[in-house]
Design an enzyme around this catalytic site. Structure first.
Site, PDB file in Angstrom:
ATOM      1  N   ASN A  93       0.840  -1.204   0.000  1.00 29.30           N
ATOM      2  CA  ASN A  93       0.000   0.000   0.000  1.00 29.30           C
ATOM      3  C   ASN A  93       0.874   1.253   0.000  1.00 29.30           C
ATOM      4  O   ASN A  93       1.959   1.289   0.591  1.00 29.30           O
ATOM      5  CB  ASN A  93      -0.997  -0.001   1.169  1.00 29.30           C
ATOM      6  CG  ASN A  93      -0.378  -0.269   2.515  1.00 29.30           C
ATOM      7  OD1 ASN A  93       0.637  -0.943   2.630  1.00 29.30           O
ATOM      8  ND2 ASN A  93      -0.981   0.272   3.552  1.00 29.30           N
ATOM      9  N   ILE A  94       0.365   2.261  -0.670  1.00 31.41           N
ATOM     10  CA  ILE A  94       1.090   3.532  -0.830  1.00 31.41           C
ATOM     11  C   ILE A  94       0.136   4.659  -0.469  1.00 31.41           C
ATOM     12  O   ILE A  94      -0.929   4.792  -1.089  1.00 31.41           O
ATOM     13  CB  ILE A  94       1.602   3.684  -2.276  1.00 31.41           C
ATOM     14  CG1 ILE A  94       2.550   2.522  -2.622  1.00 31.41           C
ATOM     15  CG2 ILE A  94       2.299   5.037  -2.447  1.00 31.41           C
ATOM     16  CD1 ILE A  94       2.992   2.476  -4.075  1.00 31.41           C
ATOM     17  N   GLU A  95       0.497   5.432   0.549  1.00 32.63           N
ATOM     18  CA  GLU A  95      -0.385   6.502   1.022  1.00 32.63           C
ATOM     19  C   GLU A  95       0.205   7.866   0.694  1.00 32.63           C
ATOM     20  O   GLU A  95       1.427   8.030   0.618  1.00 32.63           O
ATOM     21  CB  GLU A  95      -0.589   6.355   2.538  1.00 32.63           C
ATOM     22  CG  GLU A  95      -1.257   5.029   2.886  1.00 32.63           C
ATOM     23  CD  GLU A  95      -1.386   4.787   4.386  1.00 32.63           C
ATOM     24  OE1 GLU A  95      -0.831   5.575   5.177  1.00 32.63           O
ATOM     25  OE2 GLU A  95      -2.033   3.798   4.748  1.00 32.63           O
ATOM     26  N   GLU A 102      -2.944  -4.500  -3.209  1.00 26.10           N
ATOM     27  CA  GLU A 102      -3.436  -5.300  -4.341  1.00 26.10           C
ATOM     28  C   GLU A 102      -3.362  -4.484  -5.633  1.00 26.10           C
ATOM     29  O   GLU A 102      -3.049  -5.008  -6.704  1.00 26.10           O
ATOM     30  CB  GLU A 102      -4.888  -5.739  -4.101  1.00 26.10           C
ATOM     31  CG  GLU A 102      -5.088  -6.664  -2.907  1.00 26.10           C
ATOM     32  CD  GLU A 102      -5.347  -5.913  -1.591  1.00 26.10           C
ATOM     33  OE1 GLU A 102      -4.838  -4.781  -1.423  1.00 26.10           O
ATOM     34  OE2 GLU A 102      -6.051  -6.475  -0.746  1.00 26.10           O
ATOM     35  N   CYS A 122     -10.181  -5.090   0.220  1.00 21.89           N
ATOM     36  CA  CYS A 122     -11.304  -4.158   0.319  1.00 21.89           C
ATOM     37  C   CYS A 122     -12.214  -4.303  -0.905  1.00 21.89           C
ATOM     38  O   CYS A 122     -11.852  -4.951  -1.895  1.00 21.89           O
ATOM     39  CB  CYS A 122     -10.780  -2.724   0.422  1.00 21.89           C
ATOM     40  SG  CYS A 122     -10.245  -2.037  -1.155  1.00 21.89           S
TER      41      CYS A 122
HETATM   42  N1  THU Z   1      -5.239  -1.581   2.459  1.00 19.91           N
HETATM   43  C1  THU Z   1      -4.683  -2.389   1.508  1.00 19.91           C
HETATM   44  O1  THU Z   1      -3.556  -2.168   1.056  1.00 19.91           O
HETATM   45  N2  THU Z   1      -5.412  -3.447   1.066  1.00 19.91           N
HETATM   46  C2  THU Z   1      -6.660  -3.772   1.523  1.00 19.91           C
HETATM   47  O2  THU Z   1      -7.276  -4.690   0.996  1.00 19.91           O
HETATM   48  C3  THU Z   1      -7.236  -3.034   2.649  1.00 19.91           C
HETATM   49  C4  THU Z   1      -6.548  -1.763   3.020  1.00 19.91           C
HETATM   50  C5  THU Z   1      -4.453  -0.427   2.925  1.00 19.91           C
HETATM   51  C6  THU Z   1      -4.975   0.916   2.474  1.00 19.91           C
HETATM   52  C7  THU Z   1      -4.394   1.840   3.529  1.00 19.91           C
HETATM   53  O3  THU Z   1      -3.096   2.219   3.119  1.00 19.91           O
HETATM   54  C8  THU Z   1      -4.286   0.965   4.766  1.00 19.91           C
HETATM   55  O4  THU Z   1      -4.440  -0.379   4.324  1.00 19.91           O
HETATM   56  C9  THU Z   1      -5.316   1.269   5.831  1.00 19.91           C
HETATM   57  O5  THU Z   1      -6.585   1.219   5.302  1.00 19.91           O
END
Ligand code: THU
Length: 130
Positions: free
Chosen positions: A41-43, A54, A85
């Site tokens: 994940n990249i924020e 994903e 998600c």
């Molecule tokens: N996140 C994912 O990378 N995949 C998922 O299926 C659920 C959530 C990440 C998004 C965000 O960076 C962090 O988890 C918290 O929601």
């Protein structure tokens, strides 16, 4: 057999950029070419604009020229199991088949395996576009 996919997801998780949620997630896809494409994940500071592990993995698969997902592994450091998600279920489903297996992992390995059509029953599909 899915051990390599688990390890790729776990190793990708370590590369996450999640300074806001502090919630590392990793994903790995085995594609039709036999290769593994991983992502984390990249924020970004504008919170809704970040994206999931994903989605990063799908991007890597597409940019390598592969189009079909054969198998997926997902892991989150702070959650026993991390089911993708809703948005990622849609993205995965578009490149997967109904019987494609999604492995939910913890730090030790695969803990639960579901089919794509169990994760996303009755997903959006249409012949009208494309
Ligand atoms: N996140 C994912 O990378 N995949 C998922 O299926 C659920 C959530 C990440 C998004 C965000 O960076 C962090 O988890 C918290 O929601």
């Amino acid at each position: 057999m899915s051990q390599d996919l688990f390890e790729a997801a776990r190793d990708a998780m370590a590369l996450c950029h999640a300074p806001y949620s502090k919630f590392p997630v990793g994903a790995a896809i085995r594609a039709e070419d036999g290769a593994i494409y991983a992502g984390a994940n990249i924020e970004v500071l504008s919170f809704p604009e970040g994206w999931c592990a994903e989605t990063t993995a799908i991007g890597h698969m597409i940019m390598a020229g592969a189009r079909r997902i054969r198998e997926v592994a997902v892991i989150a450091e702070k959650l026993e199991l991390c089911p993708p998600c809703g948005g990622c279920r849609q993205r995965l489903a578009e490149f997967a088949d109904p019987d494609t297996l999604i492995h939910l992992c913890d730090a030790q390995g695969v803990k639960q395996t579901l089919r794509m059509d169990e994760l996303l029953p009755f997903g959006f599909k249409t012949e009208v576009i494309g």
